[in-house]
Design an enzyme around this catalytic site. Structure first.
Site, mmCIF file in Angstrom:
data_model
loop_
_atom_site.group_PDB
_atom_site.id
_atom_site.type_symbol
_atom_site.label_atom_id
_atom_site.label_comp_id
_atom_site.label_asym_id
_atom_site.label_seq_id
_atom_site.Cartn_x
_atom_site.Cartn_y
_atom_site.Cartn_z
ATOM 1 N N ASP A 13 0.850 -1.126 -0.096
ATOM 2 C CA ASP A 13 0.005 -0.049 0.017
ATOM 3 C C ASP A 13 0.913 1.350 -0.064
ATOM 4 O O ASP A 13 0.615 2.504 0.309
ATOM 5 C CB ASP A 13 -0.958 -0.114 1.297
ATOM 6 C CG ASP A 13 -1.874 -1.219 1.259
ATOM 7 O OD1 ASP A 13 -2.157 -1.803 0.115
ATOM 8 O OD2 ASP A 13 -2.177 -1.735 2.366
ATOM 9 N N LYS A 16 1.763 2.260 -5.226
ATOM 10 C CA LYS A 16 2.247 1.456 -6.407
ATOM 11 C C LYS A 16 1.337 1.922 -7.662
ATOM 12 O O LYS A 16 1.783 2.262 -8.796
ATOM 13 C CB LYS A 16 2.558 0.074 -6.258
ATOM 14 C CG LYS A 16 3.604 -0.368 -5.278
ATOM 15 C CD LYS A 16 3.516 -1.940 -4.989
ATOM 16 C CE LYS A 16 2.409 -2.512 -4.387
ATOM 17 N NZ LYS A 16 2.113 -1.924 -2.864
ATOM 18 N N GLY A 40 -4.470 -4.219 -3.778
ATOM 19 C CA GLY A 40 -5.546 -3.203 -4.030
ATOM 20 C C GLY A 40 -4.758 -1.897 -4.440
ATOM 21 O O GLY A 40 -4.075 -1.337 -3.589
ATOM 22 N N HIS A 41 -4.658 -1.705 -5.664
ATOM 23 C CA HIS A 41 -3.919 -0.609 -6.213
ATOM 24 C C HIS A 41 -5.011 0.652 -6.631
ATOM 25 O O HIS A 41 -5.490 0.509 -7.521
ATOM 26 C CB HIS A 41 -3.189 -1.086 -7.533
ATOM 27 C CG HIS A 41 -2.058 -2.075 -7.043
ATOM 28 N ND1 HIS A 41 -1.138 -2.739 -7.763
ATOM 29 C CD2 HIS A 41 -1.574 -2.699 -5.760
ATOM 30 C CE1 HIS A 41 -0.374 -3.327 -6.998
ATOM 31 N NE2 HIS A 41 -0.655 -3.276 -5.879
ATOM 32 N N GLN A 223 1.941 -6.199 -3.056
ATOM 33 C CA GLN A 223 2.454 -6.282 -1.744
ATOM 34 C C GLN A 223 3.710 -5.378 -1.733
ATOM 35 O O GLN A 223 3.724 -4.484 -2.140
ATOM 36 C CB GLN A 223 2.599 -7.824 -1.365
ATOM 37 C CG GLN A 223 1.316 -8.384 -1.119
ATOM 38 C CD GLN A 223 0.507 -8.972 -2.713
ATOM 39 O OE1 GLN A 223 1.373 -9.531 -3.382
ATOM 40 N NE2 GLN A 223 -0.594 -8.662 -2.632
HETATM 41 P P1 GDP Z 1 -0.797 0.306 -3.575
HETATM 42 O O1 GDP Z 1 -1.195 -1.015 -3.110
HETATM 43 O O2 GDP Z 1 0.678 0.348 -3.156
HETATM 44 O O3 GDP Z 1 -0.973 0.667 -4.869
HETATM 45 O O4 GDP Z 1 -1.448 1.286 -2.574
HETATM 46 P P2 GDP Z 1 -3.081 1.744 -2.111
HETATM 47 O O5 GDP Z 1 -3.817 2.091 -3.289
HETATM 48 O O6 GDP Z 1 -3.383 0.449 -1.559
HETATM 49 O O7 GDP Z 1 -2.876 2.596 -0.985
HETATM 50 C C1 GDP Z 1 -2.281 3.904 -1.387
HETATM 51 C C2 GDP Z 1 -3.263 5.048 -0.922
HETATM 52 O O8 GDP Z 1 -2.639 6.116 -0.851
HETATM 53 C C3 GDP Z 1 -4.493 5.082 -1.886
HETATM 54 O O9 GDP Z 1 -5.440 5.498 -1.518
HETATM 55 C C4 GDP Z 1 -3.871 6.256 -2.749
HETATM 56 O O10 GDP Z 1 -4.956 6.842 -3.536
HETATM 57 C C5 GDP Z 1 -3.171 7.121 -1.758
HETATM 58 N N1 GDP Z 1 -1.776 7.749 -2.242
HETATM 59 C C6 GDP Z 1 -1.208 7.752 -2.993
HETATM 60 N N2 GDP Z 1 -0.110 8.599 -3.224
HETATM 61 C C7 GDP Z 1 -0.333 9.487 -2.187
HETATM 62 C C8 GDP Z 1 -0.016 10.838 -1.670
HETATM 63 O O11 GDP Z 1 1.090 11.046 -2.353
HETATM 64 N N3 GDP Z 1 -0.590 11.366 -0.868
HETATM 65 C C9 GDP Z 1 -2.018 11.060 -0.256
HETATM 66 N N4 GDP Z 1 -2.359 11.708 0.552
HETATM 67 N N5 GDP Z 1 -2.405 9.706 -0.593
HETATM 68 C C10 GDP Z 1 -1.786 9.118 -1.679
HETATM 69 P P1 IMO Z 2 -0.763 -4.137 -2.154
HETATM 70 O O1 IMO Z 2 -0.316 -4.774 -3.493
HETATM 71 C C1 IMO Z 2 -0.902 -4.609 2.148
HETATM 72 C C2 IMO Z 2 -0.860 -8.453 3.786
HETATM 73 C C3 IMO Z 2 -2.161 -9.057 4.605
HETATM 74 C C4 IMO Z 2 -1.565 -10.025 5.546
HETATM 75 C C5 IMO Z 2 -0.371 -10.642 4.741
HETATM 76 C C6 IMO Z 2 -0.804 -12.039 4.137
HETATM 77 O O2 IMO Z 2 -2.203 -3.525 -2.217
HETATM 78 O O3 IMO Z 2 0.127 -3.352 -1.585
HETATM 79 P P2 IMO Z 2 -2.502 -12.631 2.102
HETATM 80 O O4 IMO Z 2 -3.835 -12.356 1.601
HETATM 81 O O5 IMO Z 2 -1.467 -12.398 0.998
HETATM 82 O O6 IMO Z 2 -2.472 -14.264 2.494
HETATM 83 O O7 IMO Z 2 -2.108 -11.733 3.193
HETATM 84 O O8 IMO Z 2 -0.292 -9.752 3.677
HETATM 85 N N1 IMO Z 2 -1.172 -8.234 2.433
HETATM 86 C C7 IMO Z 2 -1.138 -6.782 2.148
HETATM 87 N N2 IMO Z 2 -1.086 -5.579 2.840
HETATM 88 N N3 IMO Z 2 -1.226 -4.464 0.772
HETATM 89 C C8 IMO Z 2 -1.298 -5.514 -0.046
HETATM 90 O O9 IMO Z 2 -1.238 -5.474 -1.350
HETATM 91 C C9 IMO Z 2 -1.128 -6.757 0.593
HETATM 92 N N4 IMO Z 2 -1.592 -8.053 0.199
HETATM 93 C C10 IMO Z 2 -1.275 -8.916 1.303
HETATM 94 O O10 IMO Z 2 -2.911 -7.933 5.063
HETATM 95 O O11 IMO Z 2 -1.020 -9.404 6.484
HETATM 96 MG MG MG Z 3 -2.759 -1.603 -1.803
#
Ligand code: GDP
Ligand code: IMO
Ligand code: MG
Length: 423
Positions: A13, A16, A40-41, A223
């Site tokens: 998270d 990416k 979840g991207h 991840q």
């Molecule tokens: P990913 O799994 O690495 O793609 O990241 P996620 O989408 O799960 O979580 C990142 C969260 O931070 C999302 O809600 C994005 O919209 C938000 N986000 C990304 N870059 C920034 C930033 O520079 N500032 C803020 N405030 N939010 C951001």
């Molecule tokens: P993105 O790509 C954050 C965490 C879960 C748990 C552990 C194992 O959005 O960054 P799993 O379902 O893979 O067996 O869970 O890994 N986890 C993540 N945490 N971002 C993710 O993906 C994750 N995918 C798995 O919360 O701790």
């Molecule tokens: Mg994510």
């Protein structure tokens, strides 16, 4: 030509999805190489916010070919929902999305097994997303999984039944109810019929042919490195190779073909799920970080645990991935703090200070040792260049660079595509 790799250096998270979407116009291909619907991207542009789980984050750019590689585990039900969710964007997914026939399929009983294993662990549970990731990779490595290409075979149903029977035996050992299975199977087989209409390919040829055609490829990690099955905080990890090496095995690309490695990290840390997190904050500061950063899981909605940046962990991730450029995300979330802390070492109960992630580190009560920096404590709202950053933010960036020995080439100051400062 080389393939660049973008991956998360923390516990996922990091942002990416946002950065892949920002960089995508510089590439012809974006490819996912591991993980599955546990990811979840999030992408934000033109007032739209969209979360992708299995589909690569280049999908909103019409000129990009998006590849789901062999290293990914795919849930056909999630795939159908994801593609339905893209309908309003008029994306030509038959042209812009291809899926490896060697990718592994998550079947409904994998999700039941995930739940059964988690329940049996009690307070030692991993905090899995319960998407069936662990059990599916187990079957892959155990050489009994079904793969995307199997869907096209006339004996797919027989192969499926054999696998489900095995799972039922395990589930009965755990006394896990099977009531939900029939309805899940109905959805699954409907989704399989849809899945068979997608563009299913031998993606390793596609990727390697693309090198000969001088096409630029960006591999999108899911991840984060601290969730890697070998180097993460085992057993509180996911079940795939989340590091650069995973891009080679997950796409069929030689290590000699890896170009830049973009390591992305939040200006602080978050973790969702269980496991060690030395800099975790349990006080109001942690609460403020969660609120300001809207730190709730993109896949499960769970509140993310929050804490200060952890340099020993970041250095470790940079080392195992061979990171060549760093991208710092969510700098704006730290706007609210007068002081910012960074963990430089861990102090062991013996008093010894260390800055390495040894095998034993998660067994002992390692206390973070912090350096305190002055915060910028102002909005970054209208900032469109690095030069306009407040001096305290510039200091934060140069301090991190001096510690990490890798340049920070991008700073993200908000979730939108446009809120991205390149250096
Ligand atoms: P990913 O799994 O690495 O793609 O990241 P996620 O989408 O799960 O979580 C990142 C969260 O931070 C999302 O809600 C994005 O919209 C938000 N986000 C990304 N870059 C920034 C930033 O520079 N500032 C803020 N405030 N939010 C951001
Ligand atoms: P993105 O790509 C954050 C965490 C879960 C748990 C552990 C194992 O959005 O960054 P799993 O379902 O893979 O067996 O869970 O890994 N986890 C993540 N945490 N971002 C993710 O993906 C994750 N995918 C798995 O919360 O701790
Ligand atoms: Mg994510």
């Amino acid at each position: 030509m080389k393939m660049d790799v973008l991956l998360g250096l923390q516990w996922g998270d990091e942002g990416k999805g946002k950065v892949v979407d920002v960089l995508a116009p510089q590439y012809e291909i974006v490819a996912r190489f591991q993980g599955g619907p546990n990811a979840g991207h999030t992408l934000e542009f033109d007032g739209i916010k969209h979360v992708l789980h299995q589909i690569p984050s280049g999908i909103f750019r019409s000129q990009i070919l998006n590849i789901i590689g062999n290293g990914v585990v795919l849930d056909p039900i999630v795939m159908k929902k994801e593609i339905d969710g893209l309908a309003k964007f008029k994306i030509d997914y038959k042209k812009n999305l291809v899926i490896s026939k060697k990718a592994t399929i998550i079947i409904p009983s994998h999700k039941l097994l995930d739940a059964a294993y988690e329940q049996s662990k009690g307070d030692k549970k991993i905090g899995s997303t319960l998407k069936g990731i662990g059990p599916t990779y187990q079957d892959k490595i155990g050489r009994s999984a079904l793969r995307v290409g199997d869907m096209l075979s006339p004996d797919f149903k027989d192969k499926y039944n054999a696998l489900v029977e095995k799972h039922k035996t395990i589930l009965s050992f755990y006394d896990h109810p099977l009531d939900a299975l029939a309805e899940m199977e109905e959805q699954f087989f409907a989704a399989i019929e849809f899945f068979k209409t997608l563009n299913l390919v031998d993606s390793e040829y596609l990727v390697n042919d693309a090198f000969s055609e001088k096409k630029r490829i960006l591999a999108e990690g899911a991840q984060g490195s601290l969730l890697d099955v070998d180097f993460g905080s085992y057993p509180f990890v996911t079940s795939s190779t989340t590091m650069t090496a995973g891009a080679c095995t997950g796409l069929g690309v030689s290590p000699s073909k890896i170009g830049e490695v973009f390591g992305i990290f939040k200006a602080y840390c978050t973790r969702v799920g269980s496991g060690p997190f030395p800099t975790e904050l349990f006080d109001q500061t942690g609460e403020d970080m969660r609120k300001e950063g809207n730190e709730f899981g993109s896949t499960t909605g769970r509140p993310r645990r929050c804490g200060w940046l952890d340099l020993p962990a970041l250095k470790y991730s940079i080392m195992i991935n061979g990171v060549t450029q760093l991208f710092m995300m969510k700098a704006d979330v730290l706007n609210i703090f007068e002081e910012i802390k960074v963990c430089t070492h861990y102090e062991l109960p013996s008093g010894e200070k260390i800055d390495r992630l040894s095998f034993e580190i998660s067994e002992v009560d390692a206390k973070p040792v912090y350096k305190t920096l002055k915060g910028w404590n102002c909005s970054l709202e209208n900032i469109d260049s690095y030069e306009k950053f407040p001096s305290e933010l510039k200091n934060y960036v140069s301090y991190l660079e001096s510690e990490l020995n890798v340049p920070i080439k991008l700073v993200s100051v908000g979730p939108d595509r446009k809120q991205t400062i390149l250096r």
